[in-house]
Enzyme design. Structure first.
Site, PDB file in Angstrom:
ATOM      1  N   MET A 226       0.832  -1.192   0.000  1.00 23.88           N
ATOM      2  CA  MET A 226       0.000   0.000   0.000  1.00 23.88           C
ATOM      3  C   MET A 226       0.871   1.247   0.000  1.00 23.88           C
ATOM      4  O   MET A 226       2.000   1.223   0.449  1.00 23.88           O
ATOM      5  CB  MET A 226      -0.892   0.014   1.243  1.00 23.88           C
ATOM      6  CG  MET A 226      -0.118   0.012   2.542  1.00 23.88           C
ATOM      7  SD  MET A 226      -1.193   0.016   3.975  1.00 23.88           S
ATOM      8  CE  MET A 226      -1.521   1.752   4.054  1.00 23.88           C
ATOM      9  N   ASN A 227       0.278   2.337  -0.540  1.00 26.17           N
ATOM     10  CA  ASN A 227       0.953   3.616  -0.337  1.00 26.17           C
ATOM     11  C   ASN A 227      -0.037   4.653   0.190  1.00 26.17           C
ATOM     12  O   ASN A 227      -0.593   4.441   1.274  1.00 26.17           O
ATOM     13  CB  ASN A 227       1.803   4.063  -1.535  1.00 26.17           C
ATOM     14  CG  ASN A 227       1.171   4.002  -2.893  1.00 26.17           C
ATOM     15  OD1 ASN A 227       0.854   2.943  -3.389  1.00 26.17           O
ATOM     16  ND2 ASN A 227       0.968   5.144  -3.517  1.00 26.17           N
ATOM     17  N   ASP A 228      -0.272   5.745  -0.491  1.00 28.31           N
ATOM     18  CA  ASP A 228      -0.916   6.916   0.117  1.00 28.31           C
ATOM     19  C   ASP A 228      -2.273   6.658   0.782  1.00 28.31           C
ATOM     20  O   ASP A 228      -3.095   5.915   0.246  1.00 28.31           O
ATOM     21  CB  ASP A 228      -1.228   7.976  -0.941  1.00 28.31           C
ATOM     22  CG  ASP A 228      -0.112   8.215  -1.905  1.00 28.31           C
ATOM     23  OD1 ASP A 228       0.984   7.704  -1.691  1.00 28.31           O
ATOM     24  OD2 ASP A 228      -0.353   8.920  -2.896  1.00 28.31           O
TER      25      ASP A 228
ATOM     26  N   GLN B 189      -4.087   3.713  -1.334  1.00 28.24           N
ATOM     27  CA  GLN B 189      -3.534   3.145  -2.556  1.00 28.24           C
ATOM     28  C   GLN B 189      -3.119   1.702  -2.255  1.00 28.24           C
ATOM     29  O   GLN B 189      -2.271   1.472  -1.376  1.00 28.24           O
ATOM     30  CB  GLN B 189      -2.320   3.976  -3.001  1.00 28.24           C
ATOM     31  CG  GLN B 189      -2.693   5.387  -3.419  1.00 28.24           C
ATOM     32  CD  GLN B 189      -3.308   5.415  -4.796  1.00 28.24           C
ATOM     33  OE1 GLN B 189      -2.631   5.312  -5.802  1.00 28.24           O
ATOM     34  NE2 GLN B 189      -4.632   5.536  -4.855  1.00 28.24           N
TER      35      GLN B 189
ATOM     36  N   ARG C  22      -2.204  15.335 -10.809  1.00 34.02           N
ATOM     37  CA  ARG C  22      -2.895  14.313  -9.990  1.00 34.02           C
ATOM     38  C   ARG C  22      -3.226  14.760  -8.569  1.00 34.02           C
ATOM     39  O   ARG C  22      -2.799  15.779  -8.098  1.00 34.02           O
ATOM     40  CB  ARG C  22      -2.037  13.053  -9.941  1.00 34.02           C
ATOM     41  CG  ARG C  22      -0.648  13.243  -9.396  1.00 34.02           C
ATOM     42  CD  ARG C  22       0.134  11.923  -9.480  1.00 34.02           C
ATOM     43  NE  ARG C  22       1.525  12.102  -9.089  1.00 34.02           N
ATOM     44  CZ  ARG C  22       2.494  12.454  -9.920  1.00 34.02           C
ATOM     45  NH1 ARG C  22       2.249  12.661 -11.196  1.00 34.02           N
ATOM     46  NH2 ARG C  22       3.735  12.612  -9.473  1.00 34.02           N
ATOM     47  N   ASP C  23      -3.959  13.856  -7.912  1.00 36.67           N
ATOM     48  CA  ASP C  23      -4.237  13.900  -6.474  1.00 36.67           C
ATOM     49  C   ASP C  23      -5.152  15.064  -6.068  1.00 36.67           C
ATOM     50  O   ASP C  23      -4.772  15.917  -5.260  1.00 36.67           O
ATOM     51  CB  ASP C  23      -2.915  13.963  -5.663  1.00 36.67           C
ATOM     52  CG  ASP C  23      -1.915  12.896  -6.095  1.00 36.67           C
ATOM     53  OD1 ASP C  23      -2.367  11.874  -6.654  1.00 36.67           O
ATOM     54  OD2 ASP C  23      -0.706  13.080  -5.883  1.00 36.67           O
TER      55      ASP C  23
ATOM     56  N   GLU D 196       3.113  16.468  -4.787  1.00 38.97           N
ATOM     57  CA  GLU D 196       2.014  15.509  -4.904  1.00 38.97           C
ATOM     58  C   GLU D 196       1.089  15.673  -3.707  1.00 38.97           C
ATOM     59  O   GLU D 196       1.460  16.232  -2.676  1.00 38.97           O
ATOM     60  CB  GLU D 196       2.551  14.084  -4.885  1.00 38.97           C
ATOM     61  CG  GLU D 196       3.587  13.796  -5.940  1.00 38.97           C
ATOM     62  CD  GLU D 196       4.073  12.362  -5.892  1.00 38.97           C
ATOM     63  OE1 GLU D 196       3.902  11.674  -6.894  1.00 38.97           O
ATOM     64  OE2 GLU D 196       4.622  11.935  -4.854  1.00 38.97           O
TER      65      GLU D 196
HETATM   66  C1  FRU Z   1       2.345   9.535  -4.098  1.00 41.05           C
HETATM   67  C2  FRU Z   1       1.771   9.088  -5.448  1.00 41.05           C
HETATM   68  C3  FRU Z   1       0.627   9.986  -5.873  1.00 41.05           C
HETATM   69  C4  FRU Z   1      -0.135   9.087  -6.788  1.00 41.05           C
HETATM   70  C5  FRU Z   1      -0.008   7.756  -6.115  1.00 41.05           C
HETATM   71  C6  FRU Z   1       0.010   6.582  -7.036  1.00 41.05           C
HETATM   72  O1  FRU Z   1       2.960   8.514  -3.397  1.00 41.05           O
HETATM   73  O2  FRU Z   1       2.799   9.060  -6.408  1.00 41.05           O
HETATM   74  O3  FRU Z   1       1.034  11.197  -6.457  1.00 41.05           O
HETATM   75  O4  FRU Z   1      -1.456   9.485  -6.940  1.00 41.05           O
HETATM   76  O5  FRU Z   1       1.193   7.798  -5.364  1.00 41.05           O
HETATM   77  O6  FRU Z   1      -0.027   5.401  -6.320  1.00 41.05           O
END
Ligand code: FRU
Length: 453
Positions: free
Chosen positions: A1-3, A19, A130-131, A186
């Site tokens: 997982m990320n964000d 994510q 994005r975002d 981001e």
């Molecule tokens: C930040 C990022 C965001 C993007 C997402 C993709 O970690 O790069 O800018 O939306 O992760 O997983």
């Protein structure tokens, strides 16, 4: 997982999307995971909310945010990554999309995307767009800030507006990156706090989270900065998002990882990526303070307290205390000089066994705190030492340390600085030891964090 994504209050509970790529340990076509919580500490997993299953987001459902629609539905605004066969670098176009749901299942909006690369100002790169952070103004109209890379000016945060939340238009550049770290920003968030506005973002290249403190004017859609600060002095805190609680607190959660080291991991672990402990935000004297969310207090158990203990001196270099050990720990330390006589340094090692430890050091003379994980064991990361310039309080230091199995979060002097670290040290490495060069006096209150309240 990320964000973290879509961090919001809906239907009486907290919702946290994130994510997620469950098919491997590295990043892949990303979807939105979903969890809910009553108290920001215990989370219950729900089904995936968004899958990359449309031609406009098959490259991934990237980060975004949530709000409550007038008819009671939960709206998600996210970035779709749309493959572009014409791009020789194989990049995807980043476009902004909507989905609506009831807190459990979500459906994508039929007229997606709602904001595309055609709606960028001159120089705006449609592959780095994005975002969205979406919100409503007092008059009911909608706004979103979206991160973008400008081929001439670098990082920029763009402001978009809409009357109905479905039809959007470009408004302005809310902020550019001049003089700040990062070639691209981001995951922007813009929110009011204690009479000011905070514009927060993850800065790529020099990976950090920064916040700009200033004034946002909703009428003309402008942001005027007073000052900015880095929000993390350790290694691992990125892509933060905030939510407001019913009692008015502003809570931040972040991906506890440094994107630069995200692909480094302990092979034997079935996970890659974790969230920080949620943090309460406050502005004091123009500075942003972060402290662990107060809900964590009710998870404390097995209190161990030592007061006014003298450390160091001639007697021993290293000191251990009965019952001060563990890897799910909430511990408060206060260190001060003995009878006003300066000490050279204070040091604490945790997640320690015969071969491993992570080390926190404070030197009153320079007032620098150092977090060193070069002996933490596996992890194969080149980011092993982080430093923070701490406010000089004549050798006095307050630190709250949260250990949660594979992580450490240190809140220094009431949250003036935070140092976060992922540590892949074997979980049986539970020792905590203290060292002082010179003599210092310490108070300790240590708790184990329970699994249930
Ligand atoms: C930040 C990022 C965001 C993007 C997402 C993709 O970690 O790069 O800018 O939306 O992760 O997983």
């Amino acid at each position: 997982m990320n964000d973290p994504n879509g961090f919001s209050r809906y239907g009486g509970t907290y919702h946290l999307f994130y994510q997620a790529y469950p098919d491997g340990l590295n990043w892949g076509p990303i979807r939105w995971g979903h969890a809910v919580s009553e108290d920001l500490i215990r989370w219950e997993r729900l089904p995936y909310a968004l899958m990359p299953d449309q031609d406009y987001d098959v490259g991934g459902c990237f980060s975004g945010t949530a709000l409550t629609w007038d008819d009671g539905r939960h709206m998600l605004m996210y970035t779709g990554c749309q493959p572009d066969p014409d791009d020789t670098l194989g990049r995807g176009l980043q476009i902004q999309c909507l989905a609506f749901g009831d807190g459990t299942t979500y459906e994508k909006y039929d007229d997606n995307p709602v904001i595309t690369g055609d709606m960028l100002p001159e120089g705006g790169d449609p592959y780095e767009f994005r975002d969205p952070k979406v919100w409503r103004e007092a008059d009911g109209t909608f706004r979103a800030v979206i991160a973008n890379y400008n081929r001439t000016n670098g990082a920029q945060i763009l402001l978009y507006r809409s009357n109905d939340g479905l039809h959007w238009e470009y408004a302005d550049v809310l902020a550019d990156g001049e003089g700040k770290p990062g070639w691209m920003w981001e995951c922007p968030d813009l929110f009011p706090l204690d009479g000011k506005y905070i514009l927060m973002a993850g800065t790529m290249g020099e990976v950090h989270t920064i916040c700009r403190i200033g004034d946002y004017d909703p009428c003309c859609g402008s942001f005027r900065e007073d000052c900015w600060q880095s929000m993390e002095q350790g290694f691992d805190f990125y892509a933060g998002q905030t939510v407001q609680t019913d009692d008015g607190r502003r809570i931040l959660i972040g991906w506890m990882q440094n994107p630069r080291t995200a692909e480094y991991r302990e092979i034997d672990l079935p996970i890659n990526g974790q969230m920080s402990v949620p943090r309460e935000l406050q502005l004091r004297d123009g500075k942003l303070l972060q402290t662990p969310v107060r809900e964590l207090i009710s998870y404390r158990t097995d209190e161990v307290v030592y007061r006014n203990v003298k450390l160091g001196g001639e007697a021993r270099a290293e000191q251990k205390f009965n019952e001060i050990h563990g890897r799910t720990v909430d511990m408060e330390l206060q260190i001060r000089p003995d009878a006003g006589k300066p000490y050279e340094w204070f040091r604490m090692r945790f997640a320690e066994d015969a071969d491993h430890y992570t080390e926190f050091t404070y030197e009153p003379e320079t007032s620098v705190a150092t977090l060193d994980r070069s002996h933490a064991g596996p992890g194969r990361t080149d980011l092993t030492r982080a430093q923070a310039a701490v406010r000089d309080r004549g050798g006095r230091l307050d630190v709250r340390i949260l250990l949660d199995r594979l992580s450490a979060e240190l809140f220094i002097n009431d949250g003036e600085q935070v140092m976060s670290a992922v540590i892949y040290t074997d979980r049986h490495a539970e020792d905590i030891t203290f060292y002082v060069k010179g003599t210092a006096v310490m108070n300790i209150a240590k708790y184990r964090i329970k699994e249930n309240k």
